[in-house]
Design a protein around this motif. Sequence first.
Motif: not given
Length: 143
Positions: A61-66
């Motif tokens: 989905a495009g998260a920057d930090v997981v």
Amino acid sequence: MRLDHQRGRQSSISRRTFSLSLVLRALMRQRDADSRCAQGFSLKIEVECQNLDDAVEAIKAGADVVMLDNMPPAALDAAARDLRTIVQPSLDTPTNFLIEASGGITLETLGEYMSDWVDVISLGSLTQGVPHVDLSLKIQASE
């Protein structure tokens, strides 16, 4: 902006229940549409994930930090390795994301969580349970 994803998949914004992917896609659209103009490159979306499947969904989905939360050290290392070596190369579009380890990590257990695959390690113990110092300026009248 941070989305705390829990098992109930309940949004803190309303009492309705949403799927993780629906919430993430809405956040990504909003970020890309208006927020980037005002915030620039410093705006990051961090998603707290309890397992590998949720992390994969967040990355797609495009998260920057997981943030891999509350995982034992061995499971965390395996999940982070899989995200870097299997998931990232298989994505349709190149994407950069950070992997953060979090949850129950202390200064004593920090070494167990260090991994070549993890970018950031959060220690809640640095801010929780720290004794406070009273810096108030109480003035007493002289007699």
